[in-house]
Design an enzyme around this catalytic site. Structure first.
Site, PDB file in Angstrom:
ATOM      1  N   HIS A  61      34.715  10.789   5.379  1.00 13.70           N
ATOM      2  CA  HIS A  61      35.831   9.872   5.100  1.00 13.70           C
ATOM      3  C   HIS A  61      37.190  10.466   5.452  1.00 13.70           C
ATOM      4  O   HIS A  61      37.459  11.641   5.212  1.00 13.70           O
ATOM      5  CB  HIS A  61      35.784   9.326   3.673  1.00 13.70           C
ATOM      6  CG  HIS A  61      36.070  10.284   2.558  1.00 13.70           C
ATOM      7  ND1 HIS A  61      37.333  10.502   2.064  1.00 13.70           N
ATOM      8  CD2 HIS A  61      35.250  11.059   1.798  1.00 13.70           C
ATOM      9  CE1 HIS A  61      37.272  11.359   1.048  1.00 13.70           C
ATOM     10  NE2 HIS A  61      36.023  11.728   0.875  1.00 13.70           N
ATOM     11  N   ASP A 164      39.256  17.414   0.956  1.00 14.89           N
ATOM     12  CA  ASP A 164      38.420  16.255   0.656  1.00 14.89           C
ATOM     13  C   ASP A 164      39.056  15.050   1.316  1.00 14.89           C
ATOM     14  O   ASP A 164      40.031  14.525   0.787  1.00 14.89           O
ATOM     15  CB  ASP A 164      38.321  16.082  -0.867  1.00 14.89           C
ATOM     16  CG  ASP A 164      37.566  14.833  -1.280  1.00 14.89           C
ATOM     17  OD1 ASP A 164      36.934  14.209  -0.419  1.00 14.89           O
ATOM     18  OD2 ASP A 164      37.614  14.480  -2.475  1.00 14.89           O
ATOM     19  N   GLU A 194      37.021   5.710   0.983  1.00 18.41           N
ATOM     20  CA  GLU A 194      35.928   6.290   0.192  1.00 18.41           C
ATOM     21  C   GLU A 194      36.383   6.530  -1.237  1.00 18.41           C
ATOM     22  O   GLU A 194      35.641   6.290  -2.196  1.00 18.41           O
ATOM     23  CB  GLU A 194      35.476   7.615   0.822  1.00 18.41           C
ATOM     24  CG  GLU A 194      34.213   8.215   0.198  1.00 18.41           C
ATOM     25  CD  GLU A 194      34.466   9.162  -0.988  1.00 18.41           C
ATOM     26  OE1 GLU A 194      33.491   9.577  -1.620  1.00 18.41           O
ATOM     27  OE2 GLU A 194      35.644   9.474  -1.285  1.00 18.41           O
ATOM     28  N   HIS A 304      40.207  17.532  -5.547  1.00 17.45           N
ATOM     29  CA  HIS A 304      41.212  16.530  -5.938  1.00 17.45           C
ATOM     30  C   HIS A 304      42.496  17.156  -6.488  1.00 17.45           C
ATOM     31  O   HIS A 304      43.330  16.451  -7.055  1.00 17.45           O
ATOM     32  CB  HIS A 304      40.646  15.490  -6.922  1.00 17.45           C
ATOM     33  CG  HIS A 304      39.788  14.464  -6.225  1.00 17.45           C
ATOM     34  ND1 HIS A 304      39.417  13.272  -6.783  1.00 17.45           N
ATOM     35  CD2 HIS A 304      39.234  14.466  -4.998  1.00 17.45           C
ATOM     36  CE1 HIS A 304      38.671  12.591  -5.933  1.00 17.45           C
ATOM     37  NE2 HIS A 304      38.536  13.305  -4.841  1.00 17.45           N
TER      38      HIS A 304
END
Ligand code: CO
Ligand code: ZN
Length: 331
Positions: A61, A164, A194, A304
């Site tokens: 993603h 990410d 995503e 994150h």
């Protein structure tokens, strides 16, 4: 690291992936047979297989988590909502960058104890002195992400924002550039949204209708101090072969095939059992009549947060495992 740095610095908050898609397209165009975009903004690159070859879809993603402006106060401060799974504590004290280049900082209402702070107690200061000035700089609905880059850390590691899932996009780009021939009709999907619920991969998988699929994403490691959810994955110990996460129990056929390919080629690997989080694999495997699906994951710390960390040796292992897997028909 130059290409990866460019990818990290290109803002791609969910729903705003087009600039990153263009960058990736430029890197892979000479190496694939077809490039298409769908309504969701997915970038789909196809490397044609021999007639009758089974279809393999690989997904990484492009979107990163960020924030969206909800309203402007008379004082010029902006309030915002998260786009994806952001924690307030990771935002406090962060410099922030908007798509149009406007920059600012995030702070919290200091009347509160830090542990009480929720998203609604945070505000963005973009240097505006009034609401009018703020709204002349950005609009309600504009998105922003932590303003940062990626840098080398120690001998083997990279740290920075939006690993990410840009590290997986980078892995697919490098694999495409090194790909000789494949045993499949191969579709590389650089997916969108995503972080909001695997939305891009949903439409891409439906359109491609693959026989097999692999999602590439970061996975949490178990080697951090006093963790809430420890597991067996360690940074620097190789590509992680996904067995499960909250969105999928991977096809056992795919899991053993990936293990076999890694062993055969001497690629370091480890098994991933993740008790939280999901990946594109979650929606791909239940597409139409079902798809034989697995995951190759990149071990990462601090997922994150604006300081995610990966190990270059794991990145190389993932590139090698993708190439090995594509070279051999699944059995
Ligand atoms: Co994520
Ligand atoms: Zn991800």
């Amino acid at each position: 690291m130059e290409l990866f740095r460019k990818m990290v610095e290109t803002l791609s908050v969910s729903g705003n992936e087009e600039e990153l898609a263009k960058l990736i397209e430029g890197e892979i165009a000479p190496y694939v047979d077809e490039i298409t975009y769908d309504v969701m903004g997915n970038l789909i690159a196809r490397k044609k297989g021999a007639p009758g070859a089974k279809k393999m879809m690989l997904s990484a993603h492009m979107d990163e988590i960020g924030v969206m402006v909800t309203h402007a106060e008379e004082t010029g401060y902006l309030r915002f909502a998260p786009v994806g799974g952001l924690r307030p504590v990771y935002l406090i004290g962060q410099p922030i960058l908007f798509k149009n280049g406007v920059r600012g900082v995030v702070m919290y209402e200091t009347k509160l104890q830090l542990r009480e702070v929720q998203m609604e107690h945070l505000y963005l200061d973009i240097g505006a002195q009034t609401r009018e000035e703020a709204l002349s700089m950005v609009s309600i609905g504009d998105v922003a992400a932590p303003y940062g880059t990626v840098f080398a850390c120690g001998q083997h590691r990279w740290a920075g924002k939006s690993m990410d899932d840009k590290i997986a996009c980078y892995i697919l780009v490098r694999a495409i550039q090194q790909l000789r021939q494949t045993a499949y009709d191969t579709y590389f999907v650089f997916s969108t949204q995503e972080e909001l619920g695997l939305r891009g991969a949903t439409t891409a998988a439906y359109a491609i209708d693959p026989d097999y699929a692999l999602a590439l994403d970061v996975t949490g490691v178990g080697d951090m101090p006093n963790m809430s959810a420890p597991n067996d994955v360690k940074l620097g110990k190789g590509a992680a072969i996904k067995v499960r996460d909250s969105s999928i129990i991977c096809s056992r056929q795919m899991v053993s095939f990936l293990k076999e390919r890694a062993k055969a080629a001497g690629i370091p690997y480890q098994m991933e059992v993740l008790l939280y989080g999901g990946t594109d694999a979650g929606v791909i495997h239940t597409t139409r009549e079902g798809v034989v699906t697995g995951g190759i994951s990149i071990p990462a710390r601090n997922i994150h947060s604006p300081v995610e960390m990966v190990d270059k040796r794991d990145v190389d292992a993932c590139i090698a495992l993708v190439l090995e897997t594509l070279a051999c028909e699944l059995h």
